[in-house]
Design an enzyme around this catalytic site. Sequence first.
Site, PDB file in Angstrom:
ATOM      1  N   ASP A 126       0.813  -1.214   0.000  1.00 23.80           N
ATOM      2  CA  ASP A 126       0.000   0.000   0.000  1.00 23.80           C
ATOM      3  C   ASP A 126       0.845   1.261   0.000  1.00 23.80           C
ATOM      4  O   ASP A 126       0.541   2.211  -0.690  1.00 23.80           O
ATOM      5  CB  ASP A 126      -0.930  -0.013   1.218  1.00 23.80           C
ATOM      6  CG  ASP A 126      -1.840  -1.209   1.179  1.00 23.80           C
ATOM      7  OD1 ASP A 126      -1.818  -1.995   2.136  1.00 23.80           O
ATOM      8  OD2 ASP A 126      -2.534  -1.366   0.163  1.00 23.80           O
TER       9      ASP A 126
ATOM     10  N   HIS B  12      15.931  -0.187  11.474  1.00 26.72           N
ATOM     11  CA  HIS B  12      17.050   0.138  12.350  1.00 26.72           C
ATOM     12  C   HIS B  12      16.546   1.055  13.447  1.00 26.72           C
ATOM     13  O   HIS B  12      15.871   2.050  13.167  1.00 26.72           O
ATOM     14  CB  HIS B  12      18.158   0.853  11.574  1.00 26.72           C
ATOM     15  CG  HIS B  12      18.900  -0.039  10.648  1.00 26.72           C
ATOM     16  ND1 HIS B  12      19.729  -1.022  11.075  1.00 26.72           N
ATOM     17  CD2 HIS B  12      18.916  -0.090   9.300  1.00 26.72           C
ATOM     18  CE1 HIS B  12      20.236  -1.656  10.043  1.00 26.72           C
ATOM     19  NE2 HIS B  12      19.759  -1.109   8.947  1.00 26.72           N
TER      20      HIS B  12
ATOM     21  N   CYS C 296      16.973  -3.032  16.778  1.00 21.79           N
ATOM     22  CA  CYS C 296      17.892  -2.977  17.904  1.00 21.79           C
ATOM     23  C   CYS C 296      17.234  -2.165  19.019  1.00 21.79           C
ATOM     24  O   CYS C 296      16.606  -1.151  18.744  1.00 21.79           O
ATOM     25  CB  CYS C 296      19.184  -2.275  17.505  1.00 21.79           C
ATOM     26  SG  CYS C 296      20.017  -3.072  16.139  1.00 21.79           S
TER      27      CYS C 296
ATOM     28  N   SER D  86      19.549  -6.337  18.019  1.00 20.09           N
ATOM     29  CA  SER D  86      18.913  -7.495  17.405  1.00 20.09           C
ATOM     30  C   SER D  86      19.792  -7.957  16.259  1.00 20.09           C
ATOM     31  O   SER D  86      20.250  -7.154  15.460  1.00 20.09           O
ATOM     32  CB  SER D  86      17.556  -7.105  16.828  1.00 20.09           C
ATOM     33  OG  SER D  86      16.632  -6.972  17.833  1.00 20.09           O
TER      34      SER D  86
ATOM     35  N   SER E 145      20.979 -10.324  12.895  1.00 19.12           N
ATOM     36  CA  SER E 145      20.417 -10.931  11.692  1.00 19.12           C
ATOM     37  C   SER E 145      20.745 -12.403  11.695  1.00 19.12           C
ATOM     38  O   SER E 145      21.686 -12.863  12.343  1.00 19.12           O
ATOM     39  CB  SER E 145      20.986 -10.255  10.455  1.00 19.12           C
ATOM     40  OG  SER E 145      22.376 -10.259  10.529  1.00 19.12           O
TER      41      SER E 145
END
Lengths: 615, 353
Positions: free
Chosen positions: B117, B161, B203, B229, B231
């Site tokens: 969208d 991020h 993160c 966080s 990957s």
Amino acid sequence: MGLLSDPNRRKALTNLLTRLNTPICVVCYLAAIVWFMGLAFEPFTLRTYMSENAMGSTMVEERFSAGERALAAAKEFNAHKRKADGMPVEWLVKAMQARGLEVFTQSFFQKLPFPDENKERYMVRGTNVYGILRAPRAPRTEALVISAPCTPGGTNNQAVGILLGLAQYFRNQVYWAKDIIFLVNEHDLIGMQAWLEGYHHTNITGMEYSPLQGRAGSIQAALSLELSSDVITSLDLVLEGLNGQLPNLDLANLFYAFCQKLNVLCTIQGKLQRNDWDSAEGYTHAAQTMMLMVLKQASGRSWGDHGLFLRYHIEAASIRGINSFRHYKMDATTIGRLLEGMVRKLNNLLERLHQSYFFYLLPSLSRFVSIGYYMPAFGLLAVILLLRALDLWVHLGAPVLSEVDGVSEAEQPSSPGVLSVLTPVVISHLTGVALYILPVYLQDMAVEHFPVSETEAVVLTALAIYTAGLALPHNTQRLLSGEGTEQGWKVLKLTSLLYLAVLLGCTALINFSLGFILAVTLVPVTASITPHMLKSVSALAMVLLSPAFTIFYCVLIYQELMEAPVSLPEGLTIFLSVISQGILDHALYGSLVYPLLALFVYPCWLMFWNILFWK
Amino acid sequence: MDYSNLFTVYSCLLLFVSIPCAYSNYVETKAGQFFSSGHTNNWAVLVCTSRFWFNYRHVANTLSVYRSVKRLGIPDSHIVLMLADDMACNYRNPKPATVFSHKNMELNVYGDDVEVDYRGYEVTVENFLRVLTGRLPLSTPRSKRLLSDDRSNILIYLTGHGGNGFLKFQDSEEISNMELADAFEQMWQKRRYNELLFIIDTCQGASMYERFYSPNIMALASSQVGEDSLSHQPDLAIGVHLMDKYTFYLLEFLEEVHPASQANMNDLFKVCPQSQCVSTPGHRTDLFQRDPGSVLITDFFGSVRKVEITKDTISLTCPVESPMQRSGSGDLQVETFTYVDQLPVAEIIHQIH
């Protein structure tokens, strides 16, 4: 607050300055040398790392496997090169077209100011051939360049072969976001200069070239290949470019990362890395690598075909394959894979490489010294000049203070006439201009009168003008009416010191190595020169530390570091060829070392020479 | 003599009468449970805030949640999908028109019926907040609006991020946790949601739900403040990291869920413990009025219609509690509320005079 305006405190400060001046200068000089040599000591250096986020790690799968086919193409290229006795243009055009590239050629012509005896050329006429691989889905806004030189003889065939092999492999991939230009340039640097000038629509050197028919967008990075054997033992990375400019450190980091991934031995300055940094040999090895880089950067030459890209803000490096006597050899497929990996990572770039350092020194491929660490070494040398200038300024101001107490009107020290200070300056600079213009201008006349070749004529004229400058002080003194005064030489020395400081400072900012080397030899002698010293000894010292001799020492040290030491006569021959190369580099590619030395450093040195012989 | 007979007959009669009563009671209690979740429709707002090829994994994260949500029943008309960059058709994608979540390219989360969208540069903080609060220009098409009402359960998933207290949108702007909390409060005051599940995978994600103060919000984050966080896997063929760890295990968990499953929120909190995720996922349930153990996954991730057929009439009690009677006099000053004029032209003109 009143430290400088309070006359008593000011007097105390200036007394301190005058008393401690020489010791501080000596300490600074030694500190600068020690700091510089300490840069190669491993705990003081930083490990290299990839700064560009878009390039990431070596996370890519290399699938290039057509090494044998590349070598076959190299053999064909060699055969056609020999048949055409130069660049086999038609064969190359057909070969590139067969691999699906859009092929174009560019012819160029350049007349050197005098024949180049190293490469044996005078009127250079050639053709560049380049093929553009269009990115299948991307707009044609950015490009990468991979180039290989076409050199006469049996060298660099494999480079062209790998180029064609990569072109064929790359053409079958869909993931290119930038166009890739495969360039084969003739007459190495001259051809590259013609191509770059044609690509960017500039004309710095007065070369004649046909305009480029095909274009690919703004070039983001370039790699230049030099490969002359089927199997290699190591890959050497060459970074130093024109005027001492270096590519972004990320390019070197990328190369090193891929060498480690593919287990390829990689070197810089032809020297392998060592792990024993705490031993004496380890340290000398690192120091030698760094000194080689400093010398190469100071020369202002482009040490690979990549060097000319740097002035257009295109990060470029040369990769040279070396086949030495080692057990473990790598074939063309591995080299192809390394290049494939590097180009794929460069493909991921979104902007030009700018995250890592542009000014650095490399004692080894995995350790670097950034500008913040090496600049203090030069700063310490510049401080010596400034301290001396300050000391002189204090002395020049002091007689006025002492006169206030004594006799009021009579015996004012005669302020030196502007003429007596300006004259040496003007005459030194005129000599510099003569040194810059006359050697090339007068070569015909010299060849008529003396039994020498043009190159020798140019070099010997330059040396003659240089030596003639040494006789100047005796003549300028005759020009001046009356004698120079004590004040006169001090004012001249003050101006000269400040001039030298500014000159060396500006040089060091652009080309640290050149600035530092000139400073190391010029600063001690110029800071301590006075007319009252022993003339013969100080004259000898000045001559031995003059710019020409600096070049000679650099040549000797360079040969020593390259493990090919030469005797003095051989060194002298190399020295003469270095001068001719310097003049040619300036005329052909716009290198600034020769004009800097002739128009600024030499007149500055002459001004100090004038001070020595001041009456 | 006949008292025992009468007793048994009487008890049997009672039994026969009470069984339908008991049964209708049972049905009524079941009906009471039927509306325990309180929502009648489901919406999802899935946002990926980063662009550029090396942020492939954020788009893959968002598309995996989109895929699960669609599979469990929420239709495209009730999903607002915002992707800041197009990875499937990026020039650098060696497999064009695909976005993979696993390095063996098992799962193409892009699929063939993705409806994005808000795309590219349309994913901005302003657009995101306008979608949440409903303050969109009149020309905005329905597919770009969050047309939720006070019986909607909304799933909001953000990835990109982030840092302590902010989430970066497209390298040029940020949304702070306070702005997000205020947006949710606006939604609550405008009765735009019944319950909200907020999931964030960045993160220091837990900092984003620290400031929430509106009721009926449950929040999950992939890492605590001060943690990054990570990957999950790099894929050498494609050349980028494909997904983030938290969303990878979330996707794995959601693949097991089907529309009729009874998995509840406590299972969701257990997804990706520290041993797998390296970061510590966090959650916040103090603003949520129901017990998380009684909240089904499909209450937020799916659009489950409960259907029970009954032949009896059931009298339904209103699940919304009536406001408490105030003690004291019955004289209540009931204030009528009206909306403040957004642009009080009359006043302005009056003041200029």
